[in-house]
Design a protein around this motif. Structure first.
Motif, short mmCIF file in Angstrom:
data_model
loop_
_atom_site.label_atom_id
_atom_site.label_comp_id
_atom_site.label_asym_id
_atom_site.label_seq_id
_atom_site.Cartn_x
_atom_site.Cartn_y
_atom_site.Cartn_z
N SER A 108 2.36 1.93 -3.45
CA SER A 108 1.34 2.45 -4.38
C SER A 108 1.07 3.93 -4.11
O SER A 108 0.96 4.73 -5.05
CB SER A 108 0.05 1.64 -4.23
OG SER A 108 0.24 0.30 -4.60
N GLU A 163 4.02 6.00 -5.40
CA GLU A 163 3.97 6.15 -6.85
C GLU A 163 2.93 7.19 -7.26
O GLU A 163 3.16 7.98 -8.17
CB GLU A 163 3.64 4.81 -7.50
CG GLU A 163 4.80 3.84 -7.56
CD GLU A 163 4.49 2.62 -8.39
OE1 GLU A 163 3.33 2.14 -8.33
OE2 GLU A 163 5.37 2.15 -9.11
N GLN A 164 1.79 7.19 -6.58
CA GLN A 164 0.74 8.17 -6.87
C GLN A 164 1.23 9.59 -6.57
O GLN A 164 1.01 10.51 -7.36
CB GLN A 164 -0.51 7.86 -6.06
CG GLN A 164 -1.68 8.76 -6.35
CD GLN A 164 -2.26 8.53 -7.73
OE1 GLN A 164 -2.64 7.43 -8.08
NE2 GLN A 164 -2.32 9.59 -8.53
N HIS A 215 0.83 -1.21 0.00
CA HIS A 215 0.00 0.00 0.00
C HIS A 215 0.86 1.26 0.00
O HIS A 215 0.57 2.22 -0.71
CB HIS A 215 -0.93 0.00 1.21
CG HIS A 215 -1.99 -1.06 1.15
ND1 HIS A 215 -2.95 -1.11 0.16
CD2 HIS A 215 -2.24 -2.13 1.95
CE1 HIS A 215 -3.75 -2.15 0.35
NE2 HIS A 215 -3.33 -2.79 1.43
N THR A 220 3.41 -4.98 -5.58
CA THR A 220 2.46 -3.97 -5.13
C THR A 220 1.13 -4.57 -4.68
O THR A 220 0.22 -3.82 -4.32
CB THR A 220 2.18 -2.96 -6.26
OG1 THR A 220 1.62 -3.65 -7.38
CG2 THR A 220 3.48 -2.28 -6.70
N LEU A 242 -0.32 2.73 -12.21
CA LEU A 242 -0.78 2.98 -10.86
C LEU A 242 -1.97 2.09 -10.55
O LEU A 242 -2.56 1.48 -11.45
CB LEU A 242 -1.18 4.46 -10.70
CG LEU A 242 -0.12 5.50 -11.12
CD1 LEU A 242 -0.73 6.90 -11.10
CD2 LEU A 242 1.10 5.42 -10.20
N ASN A 243 -2.30 2.01 -9.26
CA ASN A 243 -3.48 1.28 -8.81
C ASN A 243 -3.52 -0.15 -9.36
O ASN A 243 -4.53 -0.61 -9.89
CB ASN A 243 -4.76 2.04 -9.22
CG ASN A 243 -6.00 1.49 -8.54
OD1 ASN A 243 -5.92 0.85 -7.49
ND2 ASN A 243 -7.16 1.74 -9.14
N GLN A 244 -2.37 -0.82 -9.23
CA GLN A 244 -2.25 -2.22 -9.63
C GLN A 244 -2.63 -2.46 -11.09
O GLN A 244 -3.24 -3.47 -11.44
CB GLN A 244 -3.09 -3.11 -8.71
CG GLN A 244 -2.69 -3.04 -7.25
CD GLN A 244 -3.55 -3.92 -6.35
OE1 GLN A 244 -4.42 -4.64 -6.82
NE2 GLN A 244 -3.29 -3.88 -5.06
#
Length: 360
Positions: A129, A132-133, A126, A246, A171-173
């Motif tokens: 992620s 990265e965001q 988490h 991730t 992003l977001n898997q």
């Protein structure tokens, strides 16, 4: 061996592991923070607080990669410190065998591995992620062109034609793309239209594009939003684009099951899951390797050559594990075999050596 002595050895190992992990965390954080600040200082909206937050969120993921080495070095440091204080000599003279005083260290290594998988891994997934965001938001609008570090390309086929999709970051898997580019092909395979989007989101049956530039027939048109039809399922996109690291450990079995129900192999996810399951036992193997080079009597001196050999053996074990893991991801060997063979071989090596040295 009595409970008091076993507890003493156990807490000695736990204490050294904790301080070793904490010291390495501080060192890695300083390096990562310095490197990140150097890369992002010139970006609009940059603040040292933002860089600090991004580095802090990335730390669990980075430290998770160092867990095998922490297990090796902390076990070596524990046994060397016990030897230098002649505590192992006294324990041996009281009739305590090497197997008995190694047992608390192995239990500590096993618990450290379980803690890494059950607690650090979900936090790392988490946190990475989010980092990265945050970094993507910091870089938003700075790169709307296809660069050399573009992620693996996807090609989708729909009734309206083929589309080739790439992006700067995922992003977001895998369900969200930053600085994405869509090449829409005509029936002859030529590029008929290009769409560059600051953000792209995978929805049910279409890609939702935001802040779009459309290149068509030599003209450029700017749009606030746009849509590109797709028949790609989220499970397929995640299997192709999402980094297995991730995805939290608890979610991996469901991701693997769903991906395989769509006919996908999901080797990367399966390899990540099997590697995490084997991690606690890998730390036990690291402890046994450390024991083979760290239990000589202090009066005989600690052989720098043997300790260096232990370090090299630990690194070789890690390299072999990564290499076999690559074979598992590629599908050349079953992922369970790829995850467990290095652990079993290392354990057999450590046990065999100790049997020879301790029991003849």
């Amino acid at each position: 061996m009595g409970w008091t002595l076993g507890r003493y050895f156990f807490f000695r190992y736990v204490s050294i592991t904790f301080w070793f992990f904490l010291g390495l965390l501080a060192l890695v954080f300083l390096i990562d923070f310095t490197e990140l600040s150097g890369r992002t200082t010139g970006l609009p909206g940059f603040t040292y607080g933002t860089a600090f937050a991004i580095s802090a969120l990335r730390m669990p993921m980075i430290m998770l990669q160092t867990v095998p080495f922490v297990g090796l070095f902390s076990a070596m440091a524990t046994l060397v410190s016990l030897n230098r204080r002649y505590e192992l000599v006294i324990a041996r003279s009281a009739g305590v065998s090497a197997w008995q005083f190694l047992f608390p260290c192995c239990v500590g290594a096993l618990m450290f591995g379980v803690l890494s998988v059950a607690v650090i891994n979900p936090i790392a997934a988490h946190g990475f992620s989010w980092s990265e965001q945050m970094e993507n938001d910091l870089r938003a609008g700075k790169s709307n062109a296809v660069t050399t570090n573009v992620t693996p390309w996807l090609r989708q086929k729909t009734e309206s034609g083929d589309t080739i999709i790439g992006a700067r970051s995922i992003l977001n898997q895998g369900l969200e793309m930053a600085d994405a580019v869509f090449f829409i092909l005509d029936p002859q395979g030529n590029i008929a239209e290009r769409k560059d989007a600051a953000k792209a989101f995978l929805r049910d049956g279409y890609w939702e594009l935001q802040d779009v530039k459309v290149f068509k027939n030599g003209n450029i048109q700017a749009l606030a939003s746009d849509k590109v039809p797709t028949n790609l399922k989220p499970e397929f996109v995640q299997e192709r684009l999402a980094r297995p690291e991730t995805i939290p450990f608890y979610e991996l079995p469901r991701k693997i099951e769903v991906a395989r129900s769509f006919g996908l192999k999901a080797n990367a996810f399966a390899m990540q899951f099997d590697s995490l399951v084997a991690l606690p036992f890998l730390l036990v193997a690291m402890t046994l390797i450390a024991a083979t080079v760290s239990m000589r009597f202090a009066r005989m001196g600690q052989s720098a050559t043997m300790i260096l050999g232990g370090v090299v053996a630990g690194f070789l074990l890690y390299v072999v594990s990564v290499l076999v893991k690559a074979f598992g991801v590629a599908g050349f060997v079953p992922t369970v075999v790829a995850a467990w063979v290095p652990v079993v071989v290392a354990m057999f090596f450590g046990v065999t050596f100790l049997l020879y040295k301790e029991d003849g």
